[in-house]
Structures are given as C-alpha cells and as structure tokens.
Design an enzyme around this catalytic site. Structure first.
Site, PDB file in Angstrom:
ATOM      1  N   HIS A   1      27.426 -18.165 141.161  1.00  0.00           N
ATOM      2  CA  HIS A   1      28.339 -17.132 140.657  1.00  0.00           C
ATOM      3  C   HIS A   1      27.945 -15.721 140.998  1.00  0.00           C
ATOM      4  O   HIS A   1      28.643 -14.782 140.618  1.00  0.00           O
ATOM      5  CB  HIS A   1      28.445 -17.219 139.134  1.00  0.00           C
ATOM      6  CG  HIS A   1      29.350 -18.303 138.678  1.00  0.00           C
ATOM      7  ND1 HIS A   1      30.695 -18.106 138.492  1.00  0.00           N
ATOM      8  CD2 HIS A   1      29.123 -19.605 138.409  1.00  0.00           C
ATOM      9  CE1 HIS A   1      31.245 -19.234 138.099  1.00  0.00           C
ATOM     10  NE2 HIS A   1      30.323 -20.166 138.047  1.00  0.00           N
TER      11      HIS A   1
ATOM     12  N   LYS B   1      36.024  -5.101 131.489  1.00  0.00           N
ATOM     13  CA  LYS B   1      35.109  -6.102 132.048  1.00  0.00           C
ATOM     14  C   LYS B   1      33.739  -5.794 131.472  1.00  0.00           C
ATOM     15  O   LYS B   1      33.560  -4.765 130.848  1.00  0.00           O
ATOM     16  CB  LYS B   1      35.075  -6.013 133.568  1.00  0.00           C
ATOM     17  CG  LYS B   1      34.953  -4.563 134.077  1.00  0.00           C
ATOM     18  CD  LYS B   1      35.018  -4.444 135.585  1.00  0.00           C
ATOM     19  CE  LYS B   1      36.382  -4.613 136.167  1.00  0.00           C
ATOM     20  NZ  LYS B   1      36.521  -5.840 136.942  1.00  0.00           N
ATOM     21  N   ARG B   2      32.743  -6.653 131.681  1.00  0.00           N
ATOM     22  CA  ARG B   2      31.413  -6.314 131.204  1.00  0.00           C
ATOM     23  C   ARG B   2      30.966  -4.969 131.779  1.00  0.00           C
ATOM     24  O   ARG B   2      31.364  -4.597 132.877  1.00  0.00           O
ATOM     25  CB  ARG B   2      30.408  -7.402 131.613  1.00  0.00           C
ATOM     26  CG  ARG B   2      30.485  -8.658 130.784  1.00  0.00           C
ATOM     27  CD  ARG B   2      30.421  -8.390 129.290  1.00  0.00           C
ATOM     28  NE  ARG B   2      29.153  -7.832 128.886  1.00  0.00           N
ATOM     29  CZ  ARG B   2      28.140  -8.531 128.382  1.00  0.00           C
ATOM     30  NH1 ARG B   2      28.250  -9.834 128.203  1.00  0.00           N
ATOM     31  NH2 ARG B   2      27.019  -7.934 128.036  1.00  0.00           N
TER      32      ARG B   2
ATOM     33  N   LYS C   1      29.577  -2.820 138.589  1.00  0.00           N
ATOM     34  CA  LYS C   1      31.033  -2.738 138.406  1.00  0.00           C
ATOM     35  C   LYS C   1      31.514  -1.287 138.422  1.00  0.00           C
ATOM     36  O   LYS C   1      32.690  -1.016 138.540  1.00  0.00           O
ATOM     37  CB  LYS C   1      31.436  -3.423 137.108  1.00  0.00           C
ATOM     38  CG  LYS C   1      31.262  -4.960 137.139  1.00  0.00           C
ATOM     39  CD  LYS C   1      31.635  -5.572 135.797  1.00  0.00           C
ATOM     40  CE  LYS C   1      31.459  -7.082 135.741  1.00  0.00           C
ATOM     41  NZ  LYS C   1      32.546  -7.846 136.365  1.00  0.00           N
TER      42      LYS C   1
ATOM     43  N   THR D   1      37.867 -12.195 137.950  1.00  0.00           N
ATOM     44  CA  THR D   1      39.105 -12.883 137.576  1.00  0.00           C
ATOM     45  C   THR D   1      40.011 -11.923 136.813  1.00  0.00           C
ATOM     46  O   THR D   1      41.216 -12.144 136.753  1.00  0.00           O
ATOM     47  CB  THR D   1      38.827 -14.121 136.696  1.00  0.00           C
ATOM     48  OG1 THR D   1      37.953 -13.741 135.628  1.00  0.00           O
ATOM     49  CG2 THR D   1      38.198 -15.241 137.499  1.00  0.00           C
TER      50      THR D   1
ATOM     51  N   LYS E   1      44.252 -11.510 136.620  1.00  0.00           N
ATOM     52  CA  LYS E   1      45.080 -11.416 135.408  1.00  0.00           C
ATOM     53  C   LYS E   1      45.987 -10.188 135.467  1.00  0.00           C
ATOM     54  O   LYS E   1      47.164 -10.249 135.116  1.00  0.00           O
ATOM     55  CB  LYS E   1      44.192 -11.336 134.160  1.00  0.00           C
ATOM     56  CG  LYS E   1      43.277 -12.527 133.950  1.00  0.00           C
ATOM     57  CD  LYS E   1      42.251 -12.214 132.835  1.00  0.00           C
ATOM     58  CE  LYS E   1      41.098 -13.196 132.857  1.00  0.00           C
ATOM     59  NZ  LYS E   1      39.950 -12.731 132.036  1.00  0.00           N
TER      60      LYS E   1
HETATM   61  C1  PLP Z   1      38.756 -12.232 132.441  1.00  0.00           C
HETATM   62  C2  PLP Z   1      37.759 -11.711 131.494  1.00  0.00           C
HETATM   63  C3  PLP Z   1      36.556 -11.184 131.965  1.00  0.00           C
HETATM   64  C4  PLP Z   1      36.221 -11.105 133.441  1.00  0.00           C
HETATM   65  O1  PLP Z   1      36.637  -9.846 133.941  1.00  0.00           O
HETATM   66  P1  PLP Z   1      36.149  -9.350 135.387  1.00  0.00           P
HETATM   67  O2  PLP Z   1      36.963  -8.124 135.611  1.00  0.00           O
HETATM   68  O3  PLP Z   1      36.491 -10.432 136.347  1.00  0.00           O
HETATM   69  O4  PLP Z   1      34.709  -9.080 135.279  1.00  0.00           O
HETATM   70  C5  PLP Z   1      35.648 -10.681 131.057  1.00  0.00           C
HETATM   71  N1  PLP Z   1      35.903 -10.698 129.732  1.00  0.00           N
HETATM   72  C6  PLP Z   1      37.056 -11.182 129.239  1.00  0.00           C
HETATM   73  C7  PLP Z   1      37.287 -11.148 127.775  1.00  0.00           C
HETATM   74  C8  PLP Z   1      38.021 -11.713 130.094  1.00  0.00           C
HETATM   75  O5  PLP Z   1      39.151 -12.202 129.590  1.00  0.00           O
END
Ligand code: PLP
Length: 754
Positions: free
Chosen positions: A312, A492-493, A498, A599, A603
């Site tokens: 990952h 995101k985290r 990032k 991901t 979304k």
């Molecule tokens: C989809 C999702 C992530 C992943 O987000 P990235 O932008 O791909 O890092 C992290 N936290 C939550 C709650 C999510 O739904």
C-alpha cells in the site's frame, strides 16, 4: 419478505411504532437486518477468500444494509408515517472507526463488493474496543479522546468459538465475533473480528493513554496503540499475532469442515494479506501445518500458493521492520520458522537486500510476503510501476511473474447511493438504475455533457448539497459558510506527503492578495478534515497553523468575505459522507510518487467534483479517463521527484530565497497576526521545517499550484455551465473506480473464487 416492513418492525418492537422510541426502532431495525442478511448466506463450494487486515474502516452500517437489502425506501417511508426519521435513528448508531484512513476504508469497500458480486469472501481482523481516536480541537490544537463504539446491542455478534493463542509464553483465548456483510442485491459474507474476554476499558488512564503492561486487559483496546515507546511497539506485535493466529486457526477449521485435507488448502482458501500488518500469517500457517504433520517444504509450498500480498505504500517508514528481539520475546514459536524462511530466501538470490532478516537483526515483513506468496500487487498503475522500477526492483527481477496492479476502487452503494440521494435520483432518471450494479453504465451520461437543462439541474443538486453541508457545519461546530462560494475540500489523513501545508501556503498568499485589492474571481470556502497521528509533531503543527489562520481570517472582515477556512473536527466516514457530495474542487495535491493510490479522489469525482491534483496515485488514471480539460493538473512529475531524491540536491532554502511570494507566505507563519493567536513554538517549527527541510518538496510546486487553482476559480466563476459539464464528465467516467471492478480483477487474476 413476508408481510409488510411496518408489520415486521411492529412485531420486532413489540408495540405500535407510533409509541416506540427511536432507540426501540433502532434495535428492531438491527434485528430485521440480521434476520434478512442471514437468509442470504450461501454455502461455500469452491475456493473462499479470507481478507486479513488490521483495519476495517466500516463507518455506520444501518443505511448501507437497508440499501443493500433493498429496504431503504420502504423503511424510510414507514418510519415517516409513524413519526420517526431515519436520519435521527442513524444518529443513535455508534460509528465503528476501526481504521486510520484509505487502507482501512478500502478493506470495507472490498467486503461490500465481494458480497455484491456473490463471491465467498470474509474479512478477518480485530475487535478493537476503541477505534481511531476522536479528535477535538482546543486552543487551536488537536487533542485525542478515546472513541468507544461497542454497546450491548450492535452489529458484531459474540460467538462461542474461541482459539488459543500463545503470546510471550502465555496462552490467551481469542473469541470470535461476527458481523454480517450484506451485498447489494447479493449474498451475505462475514467480517470475523477477534477479541479477548478479559479486555478492560478501565485501564485507560486519560485521553488515549493506558497501562501498556497488562496484556490481558489492553490487547484490543485501541487500534494502533501509541508506538513511541517499546511497550507500545511490542503491543502492536501482540495484536498482529492475535489476529493472524486466531485467523489462521479459523481458516483451517473452516476448510477442514468442508473436507480439505490441508495438502489441498489452496483449493479451499485464498488469503489476501492487506499491507504488512498480517504478514505473520505466513509463518503461523506453516507452524500449524507442521503441527498437523506436513513437512516444512510442502507447508511452504501450500502457504505460497494460498497467500497473496498487497503493498500500500512506498514510504519507507511504513514498510514494517521488527527487531528480531521483539519477535523472540512475543512469538518465540515463530522465530525458527522465520529463520528457515530467511535461509530459503537467501538460496534464491545472493542479493542481501532481499533477505528477510538483515545484518542488524531487522525482520522485513514485506520481504517475507513477496518471497512466500504468489502475488504482490500495487494499488494504482503508477504505484505498481514505481514498485517494479525502484522500490522493489530487486524483487521484481527475482519474481517478475508475481507483480501485478490492482487499481483501488470504492463502493458506489455508500459513496453515491447512500450519501448523495439527490444525484443518484437524477442519474437514475437520465440513464436508468443499471449503474448501481454496472458502474460502467455511467458513461451513458456523456452525451448529456452539452445539455443545458441537465447541467443546470446538476448545478442545483450541488447547491442543495452545499446548503446541507453548511447547515451541518453550523450545527456541529458553529461554522457559518455561504453556499454560493466555491467549496474546495482537502479531507484525508494529515501527512506531510499529502501536503496540506501547500494548501496552507496558498491560503496565506490569498490573504495577502485580497488585502492588496486583488480579489479572486469567486469567494472560496476552503474545507479541511484530517486527523494527525498523536506523535506526529509536524502534522499537528500544520493543523495548528490552519486553525490559527482560520481565526485570523475570521477577524479580518475584508478578507473573510472572500476567503474562509473551516476545519471539520473529527473527520471520519460519517463526516466524509456529508462533505464529499458538497464539494466543487477536490484537492489531491500529494507529492508525485508518494500517494500509492488515494480513494478520496475517486469519491469526490463520483460525486461531481473536479480534481485539482498532481500526477500521483490514481489521479493519473482519473486524468487519463476524463481528459485534461476536465481536471486541473499541476506540479512536478513523479519522475522528476524521484530524480531529485536520487540526486539529493533539493534545498528548500533556495526556493524560499528566490521567490518573494513564498517568502512572504512562510514568514507570515511567525508574523504578528499569527503569533497573536497561535503558539510561537509550533508555528516556528513549521516555518523552520518548510524553509530548511521540506522533505516532501512543497516549495517547488507552490507557483504551479497558485496558477492552476486560480484557473479553476476563474472557470468556475465565469463559465458555470462549462464547469458543470466538467462535473458531469467526471461522474460519467467514474465507473472504472468502482470496487466491483477492482474485486472482479482480484478474482480473475489472483483468487479464482467459487
Ligand atoms: C476515503 C477515506 C479516506 C482516504 O482518503 P484519501 O484521500 O484517499 O487519503 C480517509 N478517511 C476516510 C474517512 C475516508 O472515507
């Protein structure tokens, strides 16, 4: 279902729904789902998948289960007729946050798709009592609180199955809990979660601190206990082994019950190792097979043919390496096997870099995975290429046939049907309902990219979703935003790769520009959602800087009309479900080469946001599909970045010295406006890091980011229909990013289930 939903619910409540409390209705719904899900369990015939993962970031399950069982509309209407609201009842459901971010959410999306595709595939993980910490802001800083989610009545059901697991010489009993996973018009699978009966929340000593020494009481208390000391690191090994040993015993028991002799295990089971946390399942299975009379060589062959591994990340910090002394202490029964595997690996290559145990006694979990599974996959096309050409090049030379790519995906049931009913309804009225299970059918929207009426309706839907988000933000944290502004979201985290700090520098730049009379083409509301790991100092400094800047702007009326920052507290799946449908501009600005896939990007796209991003992770595949006129790409390429790291010639200071805009923005961090409200220590540390280190190369991309974001704002402001057309193209091209497609590929290339 026999009888109407309302009769059934009345029966389960034991009283007319009009007289039942929301809580009674909630419990009745739990039982209804359980009963119907149980009716969809199919006996397994051929090979069954076990997806082992330290994280399953499930989010709330009620609405999703109702959608997947085809009951959502009936239940909602029935409740409304009897004086209840489904949305109020959802509020009663505790949120299982058993994951950090993308990796855990991926595991949850995969379970949904497996059940939807009617594939036999269960999850294996741990029943943490507290998921990822609950984030609270106090004085402009992140604080962490425990986030317990277990109640007497919940989705995870206690079973009578227990397996003995030996940890540091003591035998513990791992109890199995099972949570039904429903598919959309599909079957029902299980998420198997292990726990000890003796775990005791009273050893939490305040915040997320706890007594780390009493393993029987703390073993499954927290997801990723603090690992800044040795006791915490050892606890992670305890957790990992509890998961894989109990999991391996479950797998063997289920297969034997179906007639497996264990010599033919690969015909009965496929095991997917999600990142390196479950890697000890390899030596553990070998140990259990040897115990049952199978010789080492055959056991290695069986395990290799049964197991597959997903990588990952290419961040070195995440490629787990445990000191062998830790393993000798916690799992002495595995060490002889790991040593034998190391010796075997060394016969296959004289390249020391592919050994399992290095000269300093570090045990490389990923190396064990690659040698002793039959498949190693990356999670986006670019990521897999980088694994093959640089990070894992020596392994790729050894085993070219093992490497493959499986670009991540998301379940459209949660990330469109459940979270964005307005858009779902509009799509259905335009192209029919087939896209709910056949995501590729979204392409049927493409011919409408110039249809004015459709584009105006899409704009109206986005506006309504933004109004919903604005209401939620006000109720939740008193933040007032204007839905007429453009909403850009980075959720995101929080991690330096990032690059939330790049967005921060942009916002400071805009603060100056607006004060100088250079107004942006449209007011911007910049929304963040992010948790920082409790011990990750710079990440917490970035949160502090954003919260402080937000306060500075709020007190500067001439800027506030044009620019606002809202940091959503406690970002989790529920928050994501509210934020994503309301987004105009999706910020995916990681340093190219560092984000394995992402991901969140998928979304947002699916919900009709346009991406502003670097050529990183799955952004590359999004760009290929939507075309360059429907995405805003900027910044260095992954090749340039990798080259810069190899050359070791990046000096942040040179960029700071050369660019007055950058200098102005970075210096502002420790200027009087920020210091009046923020911490000199924290802001000073962040400024120093950006000027003198900046490991993730924020500064070289600053100007390109300004220009590209400016262009996005201008397009949004001056050509609303053109903007909606981009949104529609993004929705239409999102089908590829359905986790149904990803799972079908795993099955076709790796698992061969059923
Ligand atoms: C989809 C999702 C992530 C992943 O987000 P990235 O932008 O791909 O890092 C992290 N936290 C939550 C709650 C999510 O739904």
């Amino acid at each position: 279902m026999n009888g109407s939903v309302s009769e059934k619910l009345t029966q389960l409540c034991g009283k007319p729904l009009e007289r039942a409390t929301d809580r009674e209705v909630y419990l009745a719904l739990l039982r209804l789902v359980e009963e119907l899900a149980g009716q969809r369990v199919e006996p397994v015939r051929g090979r069954k998948l076990y997806y082992i993962s330290a994280e399953f970031l499930m989010g709330k399950l009620l609405s999703n289960n109702l959608i997947n069982l085809g009951l959502y509309d009936q239940v909602r209407d029935c409740l409304e007729r009897t004086g209840h609201r489904l949305s109020d009842i959802e509020e009663l459901e505790p949120e299982p946050s058993l994951g950090n971010g993308g990796l855990g959410r991926l595991a949850a999306c995969f379970l949904d798709s497996l059940a939807t595709l009617n594939l036999p595939g269960d999850g294996i993980g741990l029943r943490y009592h507290c998921g990822l910490f609950r984030q609270k802001f106090a004085d402009g800083r992140q604080t962490e609180l425990p986030d317990p989610w277990l109640t007497d009545e919940g989705w995870a059901k206690r079973t009578d199955t227990v397996y003995p697991v030996e940890l540091a010489g003591t035998v513990y009993q791992a109890r199995l809990y099972r949570l039904a996973v429903t598919g959309y018009n599909g079957g029902t699978n299980q998420l198997n979660l292990f726990d000890l009966d003796t775990v005791d929340e009273s050893v939490i000593t305040g915040g997320i601190a706890m007594d780390k020494t009493c393993v029987d009481k703390n073993l499954t208390l927290f997801l990723y206990p603090d690992d800044s000391d040795e006791a915490g690191r050892l606890l992670r090994i305890y957790q990992q082994y509890l998961m894989v040993s109990a999991g391996a015993q479950l797998i063997l028991a289920e297969c034997e019950a179906r007639g497996c002799t264990l010599h033919d295990l690969p015909d009965y089971a496929a095991i997917q190792i999600n990142d390196t946390h479950p890697s000890m399942v390899i030596p553990e299975l070998i140990r259990l097979l040897e115990q049952r009379g199978i010789g080492f060589d055959e056991a290695v062959d069986i395990v290799t043919r049964t197991c597959a591994y997903t990588n990952h990340t290419i961040l070195a910090e995440a490629l787990e390496t445990w000191p062998r002394t830790y393993l000798e202490q916690v799992v002495p029964q595995l060490m002889p096997i790991i040593q034998q595997l190391d010796a075997l690996a060394r016969t296959r290559s004289d390249d020391g870099t592919t050994a399992i145990i290095d000269d300093r006694g570090g045990v490389h979990m990923a190396h064990m995975d690659i040698h002793f599974t039959h498949s190693t996959n990356g999670v986006a096309a670019l990521h897999t290429e980088i694994l093959k050409s640089s990070e894992l090049a020596n392994f790729y030379k050894l085993y070219p046939e093992k490497f493959n790519n499986k670009t991540n995906g998301i379940t459209f049931r949660r990330w469109l049907l459940a979270c964005n009913p307005r858009l779902t309804g509009e799509i259905e009225s335009l192209i029919g309902p087939g896209f709910k299970q056949g995501a590729g059918q979204l392409e049927g929207l493409l011919p409408l990219a110039r249809d004015r009426a459709v584009l105006e309706r899409l704009g109206g839907i986005k506006r309504a979703n933004k109004e919903d988000l604005a209401r939620w933000l006000e109720e939740k944290q008193g933040a007032r935003v204007d839905p007429a502004a453009m909403f850009s979201i980075q959720s995101k985290r929080l991690h330096a790769y990032k690059r939330q700090q790049l967005n921060l520098l942009y916002l400071i730049h805009q603060y100056f520009e607006i004060q100088a009379g250079h107004m942006p083409p449209v007011p911007l509301v910049s929304i963040f959602g992010a948790k920082a790991a409790p011990a990750y100092t710079i990440a917490k400094d970035i949160i502090h800087a954003l919260l402080t800047l937000s306060a500075v702007i709020d007190e500067t009326p001439e800027v506030r009309q044009w620019l606002q920052i809202v940091f959503v507290e406690n970002y989790n799946v529920t928050a994501a479900e509210k934020m994503i449908p309301a987004c105009d501009l999706s910020e995916q600005i990681s340093l190219a080469s560092k984000e394995a896939s992402g991901t969140g990007n998928m979304k947002f796209m699916l919900n009709g946001a346009v991406t502003l991003g670097t050529m990183d992770g799955a952004n590359v595949e999004i760009a290929q599909r939507v075309g360059e006129e429907n995405i805003y790409i900027f910044g260095q390429s992954s090749g340039q970045v990798i080259h810069r790291y190899d050359a070791g010639d990046y000096r942040a200071r040179e960029w700071y010295d050369a660019d007055p805009n950058l200098r102005r923005a970075i210096d502002f961090l420790t200027g009087p406006e920020m210091l009046a409200r923020g911490s000199a220590e924290s802001l000073g540390r962040l400024r120093d890091d950006l000027m003198n280190s900046d490991w993730f190369q924020t500064l070289p991309d600053f100007n390109a980011y300004l220009v590209r974001k400016g262009q996005a704002l201008a397009d949004y402001a001056h050509d609303p229909l053109g903007w909606q057309s981009k949104c529609l193209t993004n929705i239409a091209k999102a089908g590829y990013f359905s986790s149904d497609r990803t799972i079908a590929e795993y099955d076709r290339d790796i698992w061969h289930l059923g």
